[in-house]
Design a protein around this motif. Structure first.
Motif, PDB file in Angstrom:
ATOM      1  N   GLY A 110       9.476   1.338  14.423  1.00 32.58           N
ATOM      2  CA  GLY A 110      10.383   1.347  15.571  1.00 32.58           C
ATOM      3  C   GLY A 110       9.940   1.917  16.949  1.00 32.58           C
ATOM      4  O   GLY A 110      10.227   2.149  17.605  1.00 32.58           O
ATOM      5  N   TYR A 111       8.336   2.385  16.627  1.00 32.82           N
ATOM      6  CA  TYR A 111       7.729   2.662  17.930  1.00 32.82           C
ATOM      7  C   TYR A 111       6.832   1.594  18.610  1.00 32.82           C
ATOM      8  O   TYR A 111       6.399   0.658  18.079  1.00 32.82           O
ATOM      9  CB  TYR A 111       6.590   3.861  17.343  1.00 32.82           C
ATOM     10  CG  TYR A 111       7.656   5.032  17.048  1.00 32.82           C
ATOM     11  CD1 TYR A 111       8.004   6.132  18.009  1.00 32.82           C
ATOM     12  CD2 TYR A 111       7.829   5.323  15.750  1.00 32.82           C
ATOM     13  CE1 TYR A 111       8.845   6.914  17.501  1.00 32.82           C
ATOM     14  CE2 TYR A 111       8.619   5.972  15.488  1.00 32.82           C
ATOM     15  CZ  TYR A 111       9.098   7.241  16.322  1.00 32.82           C
ATOM     16  OH  TYR A 111       9.906   8.074  15.951  1.00 32.82           O
ATOM     17  N   ASP A 112       6.360   1.864  19.964  1.00 34.26           N
ATOM     18  CA  ASP A 112       5.726   0.860  20.673  1.00 34.26           C
ATOM     19  C   ASP A 112       4.305   0.986  20.317  1.00 34.26           C
ATOM     20  O   ASP A 112       3.503   0.195  20.274  1.00 34.26           O
ATOM     21  CB  ASP A 112       5.784   1.144  22.361  1.00 34.26           C
ATOM     22  CG  ASP A 112       7.262   0.908  22.665  1.00 34.26           C
ATOM     23  OD1 ASP A 112       8.115   0.130  22.079  1.00 34.26           O
ATOM     24  OD2 ASP A 112       7.690   1.652  23.628  1.00 34.26           O
ATOM     25  N   ALA A 113       4.082   2.312  20.215  1.00 28.66           N
ATOM     26  CA  ALA A 113       2.580   2.771  19.885  1.00 28.66           C
ATOM     27  C   ALA A 113       2.426   4.009  18.914  1.00 28.66           C
ATOM     28  O   ALA A 113       3.192   4.722  18.982  1.00 28.66           O
ATOM     29  CB  ALA A 113       1.890   3.150  21.165  1.00 28.66           C
ATOM     30  N   ALA A 114       1.209   3.640  18.290  1.00 21.14           N
ATOM     31  CA  ALA A 114       0.928   4.896  17.207  1.00 21.14           C
ATOM     32  C   ALA A 114      -0.369   5.362  17.707  1.00 21.14           C
ATOM     33  O   ALA A 114      -1.239   4.597  17.922  1.00 21.14           O
ATOM     34  CB  ALA A 114       1.151   4.497  15.841  1.00 21.14           C
ATOM     35  N   THR A 115      -0.500   6.859  17.701  1.00 19.13           N
ATOM     36  CA  THR A 115      -1.826   7.313  17.792  1.00 19.13           C
ATOM     37  C   THR A 115      -2.335   7.956  16.546  1.00 19.13           C
ATOM     38  O   THR A 115      -1.569   8.577  15.875  1.00 19.13           O
ATOM     39  CB  THR A 115      -1.691   8.285  19.141  1.00 19.13           C
ATOM     40  OG1 THR A 115      -0.525   9.259  18.785  1.00 19.13           O
ATOM     41  CG2 THR A 115      -1.574   7.601  20.395  1.00 19.13           C
ATOM     42  N   VAL A 116      -3.553   7.830  16.180  1.00 15.39           N
ATOM     43  CA  VAL A 116      -4.111   8.523  15.169  1.00 15.39           C
ATOM     44  C   VAL A 116      -5.497   9.125  15.699  1.00 15.39           C
ATOM     45  O   VAL A 116      -6.581   8.721  15.537  1.00 15.39           O
ATOM     46  CB  VAL A 116      -4.467   7.242  14.111  1.00 15.39           C
ATOM     47  CG1 VAL A 116      -5.055   8.017  12.633  1.00 15.39           C
ATOM     48  CG2 VAL A 116      -3.331   6.318  13.873  1.00 15.39           C
ATOM     49  N   ILE A 117      -5.487  10.447  15.973  1.00 17.64           N
ATOM     50  CA  ILE A 117      -6.325  10.905  16.696  1.00 17.64           C
ATOM     51  C   ILE A 117      -7.191  11.976  15.735  1.00 17.64           C
ATOM     52  O   ILE A 117      -6.405  13.050  15.473  1.00 17.64           O
ATOM     53  CB  ILE A 117      -5.813  11.596  17.943  1.00 17.64           C
ATOM     54  CG1 ILE A 117      -4.889  10.868  18.930  1.00 17.64           C
ATOM     55  CG2 ILE A 117      -6.978  12.225  19.088  1.00 17.64           C
ATOM     56  CD1 ILE A 117      -5.684   9.646  19.018  1.00 17.64           C
ATOM     57  N   GLU A 118      -8.355  11.684  15.387  1.00 16.59           N
ATOM     58  CA  GLU A 118      -9.283  12.536  14.599  1.00 16.59           C
ATOM     59  C   GLU A 118      -8.544  12.733  13.314  1.00 16.59           C
ATOM     60  O   GLU A 118      -8.530  14.006  12.995  1.00 16.59           O
ATOM     61  CB  GLU A 118      -9.604  13.756  15.442  1.00 16.59           C
ATOM     62  CG  GLU A 118     -10.440  13.600  16.781  1.00 16.59           C
ATOM     63  CD  GLU A 118     -11.702  13.013  16.643  1.00 16.59           C
ATOM     64  OE1 GLU A 118     -11.401  11.684  17.309  1.00 16.59           O
ATOM     65  OE2 GLU A 118     -12.414  13.710  16.337  1.00 16.59           O
ATOM     66  N   VAL A 119      -8.094  11.679  12.545  1.00 18.49           N
ATOM     67  CA  VAL A 119      -7.355  11.828  11.575  1.00 18.49           C
ATOM     68  C   VAL A 119      -7.905  11.133  10.440  1.00 18.49           C
ATOM     69  O   VAL A 119      -8.177  11.685   9.185  1.00 18.49           O
ATOM     70  CB  VAL A 119      -5.992  11.503  11.698  1.00 18.49           C
ATOM     71  CG1 VAL A 119      -5.051  11.420  10.321  1.00 18.49           C
ATOM     72  CG2 VAL A 119      -5.227  12.326  12.569  1.00 18.49           C
ATOM     73  N   ILE A 120      -8.485   9.848  10.454  1.00 16.80           N
ATOM     74  CA  ILE A 120      -8.919   8.936   9.514  1.00 16.80           C
ATOM     75  C   ILE A 120      -9.924   9.666   8.774  1.00 16.80           C
ATOM     76  O   ILE A 120      -9.939   9.538   7.421  1.00 16.80           O
ATOM     77  CB  ILE A 120      -9.253   7.551   9.845  1.00 16.80           C
ATOM     78  CG1 ILE A 120     -10.235   7.671  10.862  1.00 16.80           C
ATOM     79  CG2 ILE A 120      -8.222   6.566  10.315  1.00 16.80           C
ATOM     80  CD1 ILE A 120     -10.997   6.069  11.242  1.00 16.80           C
TER      81      ILE A 120
END
Ligand code: SAH
Length: 461
Positions: A353-363
């Protein structure tokens, strides 16, 4: 209870400006637990002494509570304790925070100061007193008091008359006293809650992170409450131990000494925010939000209507919550924020239900064999329109002088990728889940090894 502060700074009477209390007057202040009086036993150009006398009212203290005799008859009216810290904050508030309207530069200047505490309870004895003040540069003299002169074998009391001598800005002296007096006393007269961490960090700024007894100070200041102590120590450790990326970057920038240095972390945040705004995303979920670096920026920006942080680490979320609380935002802005504990490798309805997801220095924190599960959770099930992913560029590591060859940037990184490896992964994901992807360097780009951080922006087709 008496505290005196003397200076031989010339002219010494400028102490009156620093404390905001005129040397010719005697002033009294009503506090919840009694009266505070400020006066100057001496005020000459070569030596000026200010006194803060606390008249703690033991009857007032217990009014309205069930009473026992020891609540009336105790040492509290006579010794330096958390009452004195409260009085310092209330009566010398601007001096404590290093401000002075009339002599702003003097407030920042080290001046010779001697603080004398007539009776200071030191649980832990004289050696603990010295462990607290000597690392801060004080010359400490302490005179112990026998419990009862008629019964010498009862031994020494825990009370000392203490003189602390140092050349430092007045605000620093007051901050040290504010924090360390209740620490020595090992008690507080009021309920210690979460906001006590904020006080400790504010008044400990600039000295507590490096203090060799910081753990004991923190534990005692927070009245031995384990949760609060853990949170505060984690926060101190974070301040003391900045991200190696950003340290390196700011060193590089200092050398270049051109513009105001912006840390790599800041550049990363700027790039992410720009990508989010360009995509028009109003509802953003930050996956692996950690201690809330990005959340802090998102929540302050009213462009973003809904801001959610997810992390598997309960401790990181607690710290994020503390840091966000410290922004003291109005209530209606808070309603935009949500923190969720969860793992990114399991399907979770709360991520949709979000417009955007951020995945910052996580993978790079995920085990390679679990990466595919994460891809499905994010790109197949949650499926926001925009996904911003950043990760280190391993090629750039040769540029970090303090990183031994072949080592990854953080001990928790399971892998770090070259630009080619990251492009391959992102292109494969985009194709499989029907997204377009574009790449962008973050941080100063080197012609050979590229930029320190690499970013991919995915937009659903
Ligand atoms: N995005 C933050 C934090 C990066 S550190 C920032 O840029 O400052 C990586 C974070 O990912 C850590 O907080 C860690 O707890 C979290 N993390 C690692 N594996 C996770 C998983 N499987 N599920 C959720 N969070 C995870």
């Amino acid at each position: 209870m008496l505290l005196t502060i003397a200076t031989t700074h010339s002219p010494a009477t400028e102490l009156g400006y620093l404390l905001h209390k005129h040397p010719d007057r005697c002033q009294s202040f009503s506090l919840t637990f009694g009266q505070a009086h400020v006066f100057y036993p001496e005020a000459k150009p070569e030596l000026c002494t200010a006194a803060l006398l606390l008249d703690v009212d033991p009857v007032k203290l217990v009014r309205g509570r069930s009473t026992r005799l020891e609540q009336y008859v105790n040492d509290r009216p006579y010794v330096a304790s958390s009452f004195l810290s409260v009085a310092i904050a209330q009566v010398f508030g601007s001096a404590l925070s290093g401000r002075c309207k009339d002599r702003p530069e003097l407030a920042q200047t080290p001046i010779p100061l001697v603080a004398k505490l007539s009776v200071l309870p030191c649980r832990g004895g004289e050696s603990f007193l010295r462990q607290l003040f000597e690392p801060l540069g004080y010359t400490v003299s302490a005179q112990g008091h026998t419990l009862d002169e008629e019964f010498i074998d009862w031994g020494q009391s825990q009370y000392f008359t203490v003189e602390l001598q140092h050349t430092l800005p007045l605000g620093d002296l007051l901050s040290h006293l504010y924090v360390l007096i209740p620490v020595l006393d090992d008690d507080k007269h009021y309920w210690v809650g979460d906001d006590e961490i904020e006080k400790l960090l504010r008044h400990g700024e600039g000295w507590l992170t490096k203090h060799p007894a910081r753990e004991q100070i923190t534990r005692r200041y927070l009245k031995q409450q384990q949760r609060l102590t853990r949170l505060a120590l984690a926060q101190l450790a974070e301040e003391d131990n900045p991200d190696p990326d950003s340290t390196e970057e700011s060193h590089a920038q200092e050398e270049a000494a051109v513009e105001k240095p912006i840390s790599l972390n800041q550049q990363r945040m700027n790039a992410v925010i720009a990508a989010l705004k360009q995509s028009g995303a109003k509802r953003v979920i930050d996956l692996g939000c950690g201690q809330g670096n990005l959340l802090k920026i998102l929540i302050k920006d009213i462009f973003f209507e809904q801001v959610t942080g997810v992390d598997v680490s309960h401790r990181a979320l607690e710290i994020a919550q503390e840091r966000l609380d410290r922004l003291r935002l109005p209530r209606n802005q808070w309603e935009r924020l949500q923190l969720i504990q969860g793992a990114l490798t399991y399907q979770d309805k709360r991520l949709s239900g979000y417009d955007a997801a951020t995945v910052i220095e996580v993978i790079e924190h995920l085990d390679l064999p679990r990466l595919e599960a994460f891809e499905k959770v994010l790109f197949e099930f949650a499926r926001p329109k925009t996904v911003v992913v950043t990760t280190p560029n391993i090629e750039y590591n040769v540029k970090f002088e303090n990183l031994p060859a072949g080592k990854l940037r953080h001990k928790d990184h399971r892998f770090e990728w070259t630009r080619q490896e990251f492009h391959n992964w992102a292109n494969k994901v985009a194709e499989r889940f029907n997204y377009n992807v574009e790449f962008q360097p973050v941080g100063t780009e080197d012609p050979e090894v590229g930029s320190p951080t690499q970013m991919a922006v995915f937009i659903a087709k």
